[in-house]
Design a protein around this motif. Sequence first.
Motif, PDB file in Angstrom:
ATOM      1  N   ILE A 198       0.839  -1.207   0.000  1.00  0.00           N
ATOM      2  CA  ILE A 198       0.000   0.000   0.000  1.00  0.00           C
ATOM      3  C   ILE A 198       0.871   1.253   0.000  1.00  0.00           C
ATOM      4  CG2 ILE A 198      -1.666   1.327   1.354  1.00  0.00           C
ATOM      5  CD1 ILE A 198      -2.895  -1.301   2.245  1.00  0.00           C
ATOM      6  N   MET A 199       1.902   1.267   0.817  1.00  0.00           N
ATOM      7  CA  MET A 199       2.785   2.433   0.885  1.00  0.00           C
ATOM      8  C   MET A 199       3.492   2.672  -0.440  1.00  0.00           C
ATOM      9  SD  MET A 199       4.466   1.999   4.689  1.00  0.00           S
ATOM     10  CE  MET A 199       5.598   3.346   4.373  1.00  0.00           C
ATOM     11  N   GLN A 200       4.059   1.624  -1.019  1.00  0.00           N
ATOM     12  CA  GLN A 200       4.844   1.789  -2.241  1.00  0.00           C
ATOM     13  C   GLN A 200       3.967   2.094  -3.446  1.00  0.00           C
ATOM     14  OE1 GLN A 200       7.805   2.597  -1.212  1.00  0.00           O
ATOM     15  NE2 GLN A 200       8.803   1.351  -2.787  1.00  0.00           N
ATOM     16  N   VAL A 201       2.852   1.402  -3.592  1.00  0.00           N
ATOM     17  CA  VAL A 201       1.973   1.680  -4.736  1.00  0.00           C
ATOM     18  C   VAL A 201       1.478   3.124  -4.668  1.00  0.00           C
ATOM     19  CG1 VAL A 201      -0.259   1.146  -5.775  1.00  0.00           C
ATOM     20  CG2 VAL A 201       1.277  -0.703  -5.096  1.00  0.00           C
ATOM     21  N   THR A 202       1.086   3.561  -3.475  1.00  0.00           N
ATOM     22  CA  THR A 202       0.605   4.935  -3.333  1.00  0.00           C
ATOM     23  C   THR A 202       1.693   5.940  -3.662  1.00  0.00           C
ATOM     24  OG1 THR A 202      -0.947   4.216  -1.617  1.00  0.00           O
ATOM     25  CG2 THR A 202      -0.481   6.563  -1.756  1.00  0.00           C
ATOM     26  N   ASN A 203       2.888   5.741  -3.116  1.00  0.00           N
ATOM     27  CA  ASN A 203       3.977   6.699  -3.344  1.00  0.00           C
ATOM     28  C   ASN A 203       4.409   6.724  -4.810  1.00  0.00           C
ATOM     29  OD1 ASN A 203       4.043   7.402  -0.633  1.00  0.00           O
ATOM     30  ND2 ASN A 203       5.590   5.881  -0.129  1.00  0.00           N
ATOM     31  N   ILE A 204       4.552   5.557  -5.415  1.00  0.00           N
ATOM     32  CA  ILE A 204       5.064   5.499  -6.790  1.00  0.00           C
ATOM     33  C   ILE A 204       3.998   5.940  -7.783  1.00  0.00           C
ATOM     34  CG2 ILE A 204       5.980   3.958  -8.564  1.00  0.00           C
ATOM     35  CD1 ILE A 204       7.244   2.311  -6.306  1.00  0.00           C
ATOM     36  N   TRP A 205       2.761   5.505  -7.587  1.00  0.00           N
ATOM     37  CA  TRP A 205       1.690   5.880  -8.516  1.00  0.00           C
ATOM     38  C   TRP A 205       1.442   7.384  -8.481  1.00  0.00           C
ATOM     39  CZ3 TRP A 205      -0.859   2.687 -11.923  1.00  0.00           C
ATOM     40  CH2 TRP A 205      -1.938   3.250 -12.598  1.00  0.00           C
ATOM     41  N   ASN A 206       1.516   7.990  -7.299  1.00  0.00           N
ATOM     42  CA  ASN A 206       1.244   9.424  -7.159  1.00  0.00           C
ATOM     43  C   ASN A 206       2.467  10.290  -7.432  1.00  0.00           C
ATOM     44  OD1 ASN A 206      -1.433   8.963  -6.449  1.00  0.00           O
ATOM     45  ND2 ASN A 206      -0.967   8.869  -4.259  1.00  0.00           N
ATOM     46  N   ASP A 207       3.596   9.680  -7.715  1.00  0.00           N
ATOM     47  CA  ASP A 207       4.818  10.468  -7.950  1.00  0.00           C
ATOM     48  C   ASP A 207       4.693  11.322  -9.210  1.00  0.00           C
ATOM     49  OD1 ASP A 207       7.787  11.113  -7.857  1.00  0.00           O
ATOM     50  OD2 ASP A 207       7.627  10.036  -9.757  1.00  0.00           O
ATOM     51  N   LEU A 224       8.652  12.874 -14.057  1.00  0.00           N
ATOM     52  CA  LEU A 224       8.908  13.958 -15.006  1.00  0.00           C
ATOM     53  C   LEU A 224      10.378  14.035 -15.383  1.00  0.00           C
ATOM     54  CD1 LEU A 224       7.861  16.519 -16.496  1.00  0.00           C
ATOM     55  CD2 LEU A 224       8.346  17.793 -14.398  1.00  0.00           C
ATOM     56  N   VAL A 225      11.273  13.804 -14.416  1.00  0.00           N
ATOM     57  CA  VAL A 225      12.704  13.982 -14.653  1.00  0.00           C
ATOM     58  C   VAL A 225      13.329  12.751 -15.300  1.00  0.00           C
ATOM     59  CG1 VAL A 225      14.941  14.363 -13.531  1.00  0.00           C
ATOM     60  CG2 VAL A 225      12.924  15.631 -12.766  1.00  0.00           C
ATOM     61  N   PHE A 226      12.945  11.544 -14.860  1.00  0.00           N
ATOM     62  CA  PHE A 226      13.696  10.345 -15.222  1.00  0.00           C
ATOM     63  C   PHE A 226      12.999   9.430 -16.222  1.00  0.00           C
ATOM     64  CE2 PHE A 226      15.291  11.503 -10.996  1.00  0.00           C
ATOM     65  CZ  PHE A 226      16.659  11.515 -11.233  1.00  0.00           C
ATOM     66  N   ALA A 227      11.673   9.540 -16.380  1.00  0.00           N
ATOM     67  CA  ALA A 227      10.967   8.554 -17.197  1.00  0.00           C
ATOM     68  C   ALA A 227      11.185   8.739 -18.684  1.00  0.00           C
ATOM     69  CB  ALA A 227       9.467   8.579 -16.881  1.00  0.00           C
ATOM     70  N   GLY A 228      11.368   9.963 -19.140  1.00  0.00           N
ATOM     71  CA  GLY A 228      11.485  10.209 -20.574  1.00  0.00           C
ATOM     72  C   GLY A 228      10.125  10.435 -21.203  1.00  0.00           C
ATOM     73  N   SER A 229      10.106  11.041 -22.356  1.00  0.00           N
ATOM     74  CA  SER A 229       8.845  11.430 -22.992  1.00  0.00           C
ATOM     75  C   SER A 229       7.991  10.232 -23.392  1.00  0.00           C
ATOM     76  CB  SER A 229       9.140  12.286 -24.229  1.00  0.00           C
ATOM     77  OG  SER A 229       9.968  11.575 -25.147  1.00  0.00           O
ATOM     78  N   ASP A 230       8.579   9.079 -23.613  1.00  0.00           N
ATOM     79  CA  ASP A 230       7.808   7.904 -24.016  1.00  0.00           C
ATOM     80  C   ASP A 230       7.229   7.136 -22.837  1.00  0.00           C
ATOM     81  OD1 ASP A 230       8.356   8.425 -26.668  1.00  0.00           O
ATOM     82  OD2 ASP A 230      10.182   7.193 -26.677  1.00  0.00           O
TER      83      ASP A 230
END
Length: 301
Positions: free
Chosen positions: A224-233, A238-244
């Motif tokens: 619950i903690m990780q899914v919430t934190n990562i999904w809501n990030d 914005l910085v690391f994922a890349g435009s795709d």
Amino acid sequence: MRRDDRIAIAPASVRRRRATLTPARLGIYAFLLTAALFFLVPLYVMLVTSVKPMAEIRLGNIFALPSSPTLAPWHAAWQAACTGLECEGIRGGFWNSVRITVPSVVLSIGLGAINGYALSFWRPRGANLLFAVLMAGAFIPGQVMLYPLVRALAAVELYSSLPGIVVVHLIFGMPMMTLLFRNYYASLPQELFKAARIDGGGFWRIFFELMLPMSVPVIVVAVIMQVTNIWNDFLLGLVFAGSDNLPMTVQLNNIINTTTGERLYNVNMAATILTSLVPLALYFFSGRWFVRGIASGAVKG
């Protein structure tokens, strides 16, 4: 008959009714009602706005129920809203968030469980120092680490890629997951571990056959903690994922901040609810497991 005798022979239901009307209990109910309204009123406004046509929204009564409800804003938010140069809705961001969240959660919880298990029972040389370093990492602001991580990921050609954002979430989640599992395993009886060692169990056998099956409460809390934190990030995506690989939160920001044409508040509200559906569903279906994990010592220490 004395007053004390009358109270003693009063029916149990009457005594229970009197007990429910104490000032302390009324204060608790008032606090819970206020907290519920604080969180539910914005959700109500979002829901009713998302099913209103723009003609009703322009009237300005945000609390009024829709007179002509429509699901067109939801359809537009999912597959027609502009998230930049493309107008394909927020569905692409949804699948990007799934591809980011699933491996990040599995890896961070798996490695955190192994670290917590090792630091609780095996205690290798320098375990206390390693634990102190991990805990220090849990309290370092993420913004401080952005530039070094950009340079490091660029050096190994992982910057602006799906594996790169997964590695970043793994780095940021590892300290908290290690702390969570270490505290949980530290609350378990040492006799279980010693008995397994006497029976010839090694590091991995004890972990998979003894500790992991006992870790369901803390695993639920960690998920619950990780899914919430990562999904809501927003920032890391914005910085690391890349435009795709932009996650859903970044595409939601692009939809809301679009300045061309009329601002479609119903589409914005529908996109916001769609973005938050996964954490809301997770809390709704796993809430009792989360409370059970806390009660069993998952966040003790």
